[in-house]
Enzyme design. Sequence first.
Site, short mmCIF file in Angstrom:
data_model
loop_
_atom_site.label_atom_id
_atom_site.label_comp_id
_atom_site.label_asym_id
_atom_site.label_seq_id
_atom_site.Cartn_x
_atom_site.Cartn_y
_atom_site.Cartn_z
N ASP A 432 -6.28 8.07 -2.23
CA ASP A 432 -5.64 7.19 -1.96
C ASP A 432 -6.30 5.96 -2.61
O ASP A 432 -7.42 6.11 -1.89
CB ASP A 432 -5.69 7.53 -0.18
CG ASP A 432 -4.97 6.09 0.33
OD1 ASP A 432 -5.55 4.71 0.04
OD2 ASP A 432 -4.65 6.34 1.96
N HIS A 433 -5.64 4.86 -3.25
CA HIS A 433 -6.38 3.85 -3.79
C HIS A 433 -7.43 2.47 -2.30
O HIS A 433 -7.95 1.73 -3.27
CB HIS A 433 -5.83 2.70 -4.69
CG HIS A 433 -6.22 2.75 -6.15
ND1 HIS A 433 -7.65 2.06 -6.26
CD2 HIS A 433 -5.77 2.30 -7.32
CE1 HIS A 433 -7.64 2.24 -7.74
NE2 HIS A 433 -7.08 2.50 -8.30
#
Length: 462
Positions: A432-433
């Site tokens: 998850d950026h």
Amino acid sequence: MAPVRAFALPDLGEGLTSAEIVRWLVEVGDVITIDQPVAEVETAKAVVEVPCPYAGVVTALAGPAGTTVPVGTPLIAVSAGEPGDVEAVVSSAAISSAAATTEPSPRAGNILVGYGPAEPELPRSRRRRPTPAPAPAPGAGSGRIPAPRDEAAPSGPHAAPPRPGSRAAGSVAVVSPLVRRLARDHGVDLRTLRGSGPGGLITRRDVQTSITGAVPGTDAGPGTGTSLDGEVEAFDAVRRRAARAFSRSRGEVPDATCWVDADATALLAARDTLNAGGAEVRIGVLALLARMCVAALLRAPELNSSVVTDASGQASGLRRHGAVHLGFAAQTPRGLAVPVVRDAHRRDTAGLAAEIARLTAAARAGRLTPAELTGGTFTLNNYGVFGVDGAAPIINHPETSMLGVGRIVPRPWVVDGALAVRRVVQLSFTFDHRVCDGATAGAFLRFVADAVEDPTALLRHL
């Protein structure tokens, strides 16, 4: 008269809102103790035994096998009275004959029904062999729903189920409540079907063939319908839940994936060494990778986390989890399941291997508990067992990262400046950026890859 307590179906796991009764483990009139399992229910993930927190006499059940009960609605009613009061408490819980004439939806789940034989049953310790008696007229007796005369007729979810091993004259051979419900939902009269199973048993395939009008011997999928535009196959519970989870993850999570090839020759050699000499617990590649992931997560705690959102659904913070609860993908006859190894950071490699083996066996048998299917903080996905080299998997919401492992195959590899044939695996890391940048993700993946290529180096971090 003793008070009657209704026990509602509890929350069986994240995202699971209902369950289907597979079979009852008790009957009306039975005396039960605290936390005694009273029913087996099927969720989108597994078949689970549900214990009742009350002790006493069973006075009512939510319906026969095949009934779908929403979470939070009554599953069973129990009287705290003595066994000698069973006739009174059973009669008091009976549904009126007027209400019995209305067939509620199988998903209603909010009506407790004292279904069963026309007369109250005594606890098993007080039962005697019954003497033959004429069948009572419909509606007679305690006011409970009378047992149907013909088991074959499509019946409501509160019809009395047949006793195991019994079969009335004119009845049809149907064992599975799922087959009976499939027939009811599509208006199929089971009396018109010829069963293809042993002893004329009517199977799900027989009902599906009747629904689709397919020629016997063709392969019609579950819930399939035909039209001029082609064939439509309805999702079952497992696929519906998976579709919701995948859609939510892909809709909410700005994910990214990086990958690297690693020489797994030393990893396989380490596995063989650990299993030599008749080791008590056999250690597989998955357990070794799990050990490596745990060590990597302890170095990068932001990847062992979940995103906190505000009232509007926007990301507002990061919750770092104090424990590593490691999920791993396991293929089962019901589809993909993700059992969770609790407190993986507290287990050694042999402990991880033993727990992975136990959970895998339970998953394939459909016996995972809700606690074993929920609460994961990181997932290890070994898609190499399907013969593929790499993938960019969807993150298991609400987690924030996942390691994917491809197949291990012989490939040309440069070793000390010379070409050699080595066992190579592709590792992919999806993250998850919002919780980290590429540098953190790359460092995590490189740590795992280095440990794969030289497992002894992991000792520095244990």
